[in-house]
Write a protein that holds these residues in place. Structure first.
Motif, PDB file in Angstrom:
ATOM      1  N   ASP A  14      35.463  83.222 -36.958  1.00  0.00           N
ATOM      2  CA  ASP A  14      34.029  83.438 -37.094  1.00  0.00           C
ATOM      3  C   ASP A  14      33.378  82.847 -35.847  1.00  0.00           C
ATOM      4  N   MET A  15      32.143  83.240 -35.565  1.00  0.00           N
ATOM      5  CA  MET A  15      31.505  82.744 -34.350  1.00  0.00           C
ATOM      6  C   MET A  15      30.536  81.592 -34.647  1.00  0.00           C
ATOM      7  N   ASP A  16      29.419  81.875 -35.276  1.00  0.00           N
ATOM      8  CA  ASP A  16      28.389  80.852 -35.509  1.00  0.00           C
ATOM      9  C   ASP A  16      28.888  79.756 -36.446  1.00  0.00           C
ATOM     10  N   GLY A  17      28.890  78.532 -35.962  1.00  0.00           N
ATOM     11  CA  GLY A  17      29.299  77.400 -36.780  1.00  0.00           C
ATOM     12  C   GLY A  17      30.788  77.146 -36.795  1.00  0.00           C
ATOM     13  N   THR A  18      31.560  78.088 -36.250  1.00  0.00           N
ATOM     14  CA  THR A  18      33.017  77.959 -36.231  1.00  0.00           C
ATOM     15  C   THR A  18      33.530  77.831 -34.803  1.00  0.00           C
ATOM     16  N   LEU A  19      33.166  78.784 -33.990  1.00  0.00           N
ATOM     17  CA  LEU A  19      33.607  78.796 -32.591  1.00  0.00           C
ATOM     18  C   LEU A  19      32.534  78.237 -31.669  1.00  0.00           C
ATOM     19  N   VAL A  20      31.284  78.472 -32.034  1.00  0.00           N
ATOM     20  CA  VAL A  20      30.162  77.978 -31.220  1.00  0.00           C
ATOM     21  C   VAL A  20      29.163  77.240 -32.110  1.00  0.00           C
ATOM     22  N   ASP A  21      28.541  76.234 -31.542  1.00  0.00           N
ATOM     23  CA  ASP A  21      27.601  75.391 -32.294  1.00  0.00           C
ATOM     24  C   ASP A  21      26.203  76.009 -32.222  1.00  0.00           C
ATOM     25  N   SER A  22      26.036  77.110 -32.953  1.00  0.00           N
ATOM     26  CA  SER A  22      24.759  77.827 -32.938  1.00  0.00           C
ATOM     27  C   SER A  22      24.003  77.719 -34.256  1.00  0.00           C
ATOM     28  N   MET A  23      24.659  77.221 -35.316  1.00  0.00           N
ATOM     29  CA  MET A  23      23.990  77.169 -36.614  1.00  0.00           C
ATOM     30  C   MET A  23      22.701  76.347 -36.598  1.00  0.00           C
ATOM     31  N   PRO A  24      22.655  75.192 -35.912  1.00  0.00           N
ATOM     32  CA  PRO A  24      21.381  74.471 -35.863  1.00  0.00           C
ATOM     33  C   PRO A  24      20.252  75.302 -35.241  1.00  0.00           C
ATOM     34  N   LEU A  25      20.619  76.175 -34.300  1.00  0.00           N
ATOM     35  CA  LEU A  25      19.609  77.020 -33.664  1.00  0.00           C
ATOM     36  C   LEU A  25      19.119  78.099 -34.630  1.00  0.00           C
ATOM     37  N   HIS A  26      20.061  78.703 -35.363  1.00  0.00           N
ATOM     38  CA  HIS A  26      19.670  79.693 -36.377  1.00  0.00           C
ATOM     39  C   HIS A  26      18.790  79.049 -37.447  1.00  0.00           C
ATOM     40  N   LEU A  27      19.154  77.854 -37.883  1.00  0.00           N
ATOM     41  CA  LEU A  27      18.393  77.171 -38.923  1.00  0.00           C
ATOM     42  C   LEU A  27      17.003  76.788 -38.433  1.00  0.00           C
ATOM     43  N   LYS A  28      16.900  76.359 -37.179  1.00  0.00           N
ATOM     44  CA  LYS A  28      15.587  76.036 -36.610  1.00  0.00           C
ATOM     45  C   LYS A  28      14.715  77.288 -36.561  1.00  0.00           C
ATOM     46  N   ALA A  29      15.308  78.420 -36.207  1.00  0.00           N
ATOM     47  CA  ALA A  29      14.551  79.672 -36.166  1.00  0.00           C
ATOM     48  C   ALA A  29      14.068  80.059 -37.563  1.00  0.00           C
ATOM     49  N   TRP A  30      14.904  79.842 -38.571  1.00  0.00           N
ATOM     50  CA  TRP A  30      14.486  80.111 -39.950  1.00  0.00           C
ATOM     51  C   TRP A  30      13.391  79.149 -40.391  1.00  0.00           C
ATOM     52  N   GLN A  31      13.493  77.887 -39.980  1.00  0.00           N
ATOM     53  CA  GLN A  31      12.471  76.902 -40.351  1.00  0.00           C
ATOM     54  C   GLN A  31      11.106  77.302 -39.784  1.00  0.00           C
ATOM     55  N   VAL A  89      23.093  77.176 -27.026  1.00  0.00           N
ATOM     56  CA  VAL A  89      24.360  77.284 -27.745  1.00  0.00           C
ATOM     57  C   VAL A  89      25.491  76.629 -26.951  1.00  0.00           C
ATOM     58  N   SER A  90      26.462  76.063 -27.683  1.00  0.00           N
ATOM     59  CA  SER A  90      27.581  75.379 -27.019  1.00  0.00           C
ATOM     60  C   SER A  90      28.876  75.643 -27.781  1.00  0.00           C
ATOM     61  N   ILE A  91      29.990  75.361 -27.139  1.00  0.00           N
ATOM     62  CA  ILE A  91      31.322  75.544 -27.712  1.00  0.00           C
ATOM     63  C   ILE A  91      31.637  74.436 -28.720  1.00  0.00           C
ATOM     64  N   ILE A  92      32.369  74.785 -29.780  1.00  0.00           N
ATOM     65  CA  ILE A  92      32.931  73.784 -30.695  1.00  0.00           C
ATOM     66  C   ILE A  92      34.360  73.493 -30.228  1.00  0.00           C
ATOM     67  N   ASP A  93      34.588  72.285 -29.798  1.00  0.00           N
ATOM     68  CA  ASP A  93      35.843  71.934 -29.126  1.00  0.00           C
ATOM     69  C   ASP A  93      37.077  72.134 -29.996  1.00  0.00           C
ATOM     70  N   ALA A  94      37.002  71.764 -31.282  1.00  0.00           N
ATOM     71  CA  ALA A  94      38.187  71.791 -32.144  1.00  0.00           C
ATOM     72  C   ALA A  94      38.776  73.193 -32.254  1.00  0.00           C
ATOM     73  N   THR A  95      37.915  74.195 -32.372  1.00  0.00           N
ATOM     74  CA  THR A  95      38.416  75.563 -32.507  1.00  0.00           C
ATOM     75  C   THR A  95      38.705  76.196 -31.150  1.00  0.00           C
ATOM     76  N   PHE A  96      37.904  75.884 -30.149  1.00  0.00           N
ATOM     77  CA  PHE A  96      38.154  76.488 -28.844  1.00  0.00           C
ATOM     78  C   PHE A  96      39.456  75.971 -28.236  1.00  0.00           C
ATOM     79  N   GLU A  97      39.841  74.766 -28.605  1.00  0.00           N
ATOM     80  CA  GLU A  97      41.126  74.233 -28.143  1.00  0.00           C
ATOM     81  C   GLU A  97      42.267  75.107 -28.666  1.00  0.00           C
TER      82      GLU A  97
END
Length: 199
Positions: A14-31, A89-97
């Motif tokens: 999956d991409m958002d929240g799994t591979l890249v740290d974009s969920m906080p950005l999506h949540l801010k947009a919803w807020q 948006v940024s990479i999530i290290d654990a999965t990108f490794e």
């Protein structure tokens, strides 16, 4: 936890929240969208909808909160806010490794609930394209997570059977989609791989 991927021929992220740290950005947009339209911002519920296209979330929000907003207007405003901050948006290290370790040895895919426009931007911004054999986004399937279509299409494009693929996901919706596809699944929580599920 121990991650054993030896028996799989393909890995689907999956991409958002799994591979890249974009969920906080999506949540801010919803807020911000909630503030503008005057509906309740439910952080945990919205997070749980990761993997669901924005239009689907907008429709479910109306049902959940008993509102009658035009879903397309909610989508447009949420996307407007997201576009203003999506460059963060940024990479999530654990999965990108894992991507780096298995690139060239196993077939790799992204299977995301994001639309094509958002997917293309994130993939381009973070130069993810060369790492993956295929990328499936929401515009390419008619039934979205928790339905299995996204992951089944990814496996098909990889030329693999579902049983030979493993999924990495960050929400219950995504895990349900992986199980429905007949695939094992690892759960990613707050940038860490924490649980393993079988169909």
């Amino acid at each position: 936890m121990k991650i054993d991927l030896q028996r799989y021929q393909g890995i689907i992220f999956d991409m958002d929240g799994t591979l890249v740290d974009s969920m906080p950005l999506h949540l801010k947009a919803w807020q911000l969208t909630a503030q503008q339209f005057g509906f309740d911002y439910e952080h945990d519920w919205l997070y749980s909808k990761g993997g669901t296209p924005t239009l689907g979330i907008a429709k479910q929000l109306n049902v959940r909160q008993g509102t009658n907003f035009d879903p397309q207007q909610l989508v447009q405003q949420k996307r407007t806010y997201f576009d203003q901050i999506r460059h963060q948006v940024s990479i999530i290290d654990a999965t990108f490794e894992l991507v780096k370790v298995h690139h060239g040895a196993k077939k790799l895919a992204i299977g995301t609930g994001a639309d094509g426009r958002t997917t293309d931007f994130i993939v381009s911004t973070l130069a993810l394209g060369p790492w993956f054999d295929t990328i499936v986004h929401a515009d390419q399937v008619s039934a979205h997570k928790p339905e299995p279509d996204t992951f089944l299409l990814a496996a098909k494009q990889l030329g693999l059977e579902p049983k030979d693929c493993v999924v990495f996901e960050d929400t219950a919706t995504g895990v349900a989609a992986a199980k429905a596809a007949g695939m094992d699944c690892y759960l990613v929580e707050q940038g860490r791989i924490t649980q393993f599920f079988t169909p």
